[in-house]
Design a protein around this motif. Sequence first.
Motif, short mmCIF file in Angstrom:
data_model
loop_
_atom_site.label_atom_id
_atom_site.label_comp_id
_atom_site.label_asym_id
_atom_site.label_seq_id
_atom_site.Cartn_x
_atom_site.Cartn_y
_atom_site.Cartn_z
N LEU A 314 0.81 -1.22 0.00
CA LEU A 314 0.00 0.00 0.00
C LEU A 314 0.85 1.27 0.00
CD1 LEU A 314 -3.02 -0.84 2.34
CD2 LEU A 314 -2.95 -0.72 -0.15
N GLY A 315 1.94 1.27 0.72
CA GLY A 315 2.78 2.46 0.76
C GLY A 315 3.52 2.73 -0.53
N GLU A 316 3.57 1.71 -1.39
CA GLU A 316 4.30 1.84 -2.66
C GLU A 316 3.65 2.83 -3.60
OE1 GLU A 316 5.03 -0.89 -6.65
OE2 GLU A 316 4.08 -1.73 -4.86
N PHE A 317 2.31 2.91 -3.59
CA PHE A 317 1.61 3.71 -4.59
C PHE A 317 1.85 5.21 -4.39
CE2 PHE A 317 -1.07 -0.18 -3.97
CZ PHE A 317 -0.62 -0.82 -5.10
N ASN A 318 2.15 5.63 -3.17
CA ASN A 318 2.47 7.04 -2.95
C ASN A 318 3.80 7.41 -3.59
OD1 ASN A 318 0.16 7.44 -1.39
ND2 ASN A 318 1.17 6.77 0.47
N LEU A 319 4.65 6.41 -3.82
CA LEU A 319 5.98 6.67 -4.36
C LEU A 319 6.04 6.59 -5.88
CD1 LEU A 319 8.07 4.59 -1.79
CD2 LEU A 319 7.88 7.07 -1.89
N ASP A 320 5.02 6.01 -6.50
CA ASP A 320 5.06 5.82 -7.95
C ASP A 320 5.19 7.16 -8.69
OD1 ASP A 320 4.99 3.10 -7.90
OD2 ASP A 320 2.82 2.93 -8.14
N THR A 438 1.44 2.32 8.27
CA THR A 438 2.80 1.88 8.60
C THR A 438 3.60 1.56 7.35
OG1 THR A 438 1.98 -0.39 8.90
CG2 THR A 438 2.13 1.00 10.86
N SER A 439 2.93 1.05 6.31
CA SER A 439 3.61 0.77 5.05
C SER A 439 4.10 2.05 4.40
CB SER A 439 2.67 0.02 4.10
OG SER A 439 3.26 -0.16 2.83
N THR A 445 10.38 6.21 4.28
CA THR A 445 11.65 6.33 5.00
C THR A 445 12.77 5.64 4.22
OG1 THR A 445 10.48 6.37 7.12
CG2 THR A 445 12.84 5.85 7.18
N ILE A 446 12.48 4.45 3.71
CA ILE A 446 13.49 3.72 2.93
C ILE A 446 13.84 4.51 1.67
CG2 ILE A 446 13.89 1.63 1.55
CD1 ILE A 446 12.15 0.13 3.58
N TYR A 447 12.82 5.06 1.01
CA TYR A 447 13.07 5.81 -0.23
C TYR A 447 13.93 7.06 0.04
CZ TYR A 447 12.09 8.26 -4.61
OH TYR A 447 12.22 8.92 -5.81
N ALA A 448 13.61 7.76 1.13
CA ALA A 448 14.35 8.99 1.44
C ALA A 448 15.82 8.71 1.75
CB ALA A 448 13.70 9.69 2.63
N HIS A 449 16.13 7.52 2.30
CA HIS A 449 17.50 7.21 2.70
C HIS A 449 18.28 6.43 1.65
CE1 HIS A 449 15.82 8.28 6.66
NE2 HIS A 449 17.07 8.51 7.02
N VAL A 458 13.65 0.70 -3.02
CA VAL A 458 12.42 0.51 -2.26
C VAL A 458 11.51 -0.52 -2.92
CG1 VAL A 458 11.21 2.40 -3.43
CG2 VAL A 458 10.54 1.75 -1.11
N PHE A 459 11.54 -0.63 -4.25
CA PHE A 459 10.69 -1.59 -4.95
C PHE A 459 11.21 -3.03 -4.78
CE2 PHE A 459 10.12 2.43 -7.33
CZ PHE A 459 8.78 2.61 -7.06
N ILE A 460 12.52 -3.17 -4.58
CA ILE A 460 13.08 -4.49 -4.25
C ILE A 460 12.55 -4.95 -2.89
CG2 ILE A 460 15.21 -5.77 -3.77
CD1 ILE A 460 14.90 -5.09 -6.69
N VAL A 461 12.47 -4.01 -1.95
CA VAL A 461 11.93 -4.33 -0.62
C VAL A 461 10.49 -4.79 -0.74
CG1 VAL A 461 11.36 -3.36 1.64
CG2 VAL A 461 13.49 -2.71 0.52
#
Length: 525
Positions: A314-320, A438-439, A445-449, A458-461
């Motif tokens: 679910l948290g992935e779609f905000n990063l697309d 939480t996702s 956080t992972i993407y920012a770092h 982050v997509f591998i995660v």
Amino acid sequence: MDSEKEKVDNESTKEKNDKNSKTEDESNTALVKNVTWRHFMFFFIHMIQAVGSSIGFPVMSQYLYAKLNKEYFAAHNISIFTNTSNQRLGKCFVNTSSPEYKMQQEVQAINAQWSQWFSFAHGIPTIIMVLLAGSWVDVIGRKTVSLMNMSTHIIKFVIYSICMKFNLPTAFLVIGYIFEGLGGSYYLGILVSFAYTSDITPKNHKRAFFLVAVQNVYQILWGLTNLASGYFIQALGFFWPLIFAIVVNIIAIIMFIIIVPETIETGKLTDISPRKSLERITMFYTRKRQGKNRSRLQFWLCLLAFAALSQSVLGEFNLDTLFVLNSPFCWTPIKLGNYGAVMAFSSPFLTLITLRLMQCFLTEELIGCISLGFHIMRCVLKAFSKTDWMIYLSGLIGSPGLLSFAMIRTIVSHLTDPSEQGSVFAGLGTVEALCGMTSSVMLNTIYAHTLLWMKGFVFIVVAISCVVPASLLLGLHFVNKKEKSKTNVELSLDTNTTDSIASQEPEPTLNPAVNAAFEPIDKTF
């Protein structure tokens, strides 16, 4: 005598089969016996709302990036905007050795951090409301809860438009996310939609197909309007497209109030107390006896698989969107709209074709498990994407990737009585809202770092995380298979017991008068 006995046995078997067939038909029928066009207007009006939302949400995500981009570079006395109307997101720096490129990566990190705060502001009230209001749909009705949910989307759009008009600080946007959370957000909306669908569809493969088909129609409309929103933003900026989205949503609410009927009998207001709401939601996971062909273990596996799936993706779609705004892609609003349109047209057809093929051979659990394989391939390809065509290809490959959400909801819908649909979906919705928050925090956080040394890490995660829900769905397949086998054995034993009782002949007694009643009747004259 033998012929009469055989005739009695045949009649007994026929009555038993008719009874079993009647029971099976009753269990497979919809809750609403007389479904009319007004019931299907529920979905049509939500499609109108989807048109407004498909303009509003891209506007909000792109406006946030443009606002942070402008403020950050302005603080360093660098202008990234020109006076031309075709540049809404600012310059995109592709020279990796230039200081402006590194500054723009820092803007992405700031954007991801704000997304974390928005996730908290939106997620915490959403969890509470889905937990409570999710079970209210079985008490105060599907229509009332749906209206509450639709109204808070408008409030969020209004707050965003005020911030745009008066150029307020970014922190004011948090208010809009809080209001959206108080209305249950997307999670309560999808919960009510699934409950309403369960009310008007039979409990078989048609329900799963209808759920997926409705979602795909929403997606097509979303893509069509997304395509228009790109040109809309490019021509008029961010404010007027958002005003258009507000007007469309208001029209949808008015139509919903006038046309859409309720599908259940509403209960007492005392039944919406927090204690009773929690009891209705948790009873599937606490009570020992669940009924025929269902157990606590099945509900727990569905819940855990749904939680693991939500946490993973679910948290992935905000990063697309954020992923393609900067180098090496540098997408404009028009390019974002074009991509959304292509995915909206192709993805539903690929999803429905894949679903129909898999339904011929596989159960819902295995369909959900295999569909996650498509999503894993999508994430791996996207992680290493360097060109536009790789982004498009990853989207096409991952089209059936989220069928697992619909499959899990279909499974729990089959396991649940019609009067409990809202409560069981409330449990899933609460987990989805919690894990969605939480996702988003985790992946942002992972993407920012990691974006400075591997932008797609982050997509591998996400791809690795999808292994967990796939494994749980596979385990659920074997548990469901075992439960069905156990139920078939019990039915077989019941049938054999009934047959043995029916075949027993009364024993003659010593009374001559009674014995004569058991003698064969001589019909020859």
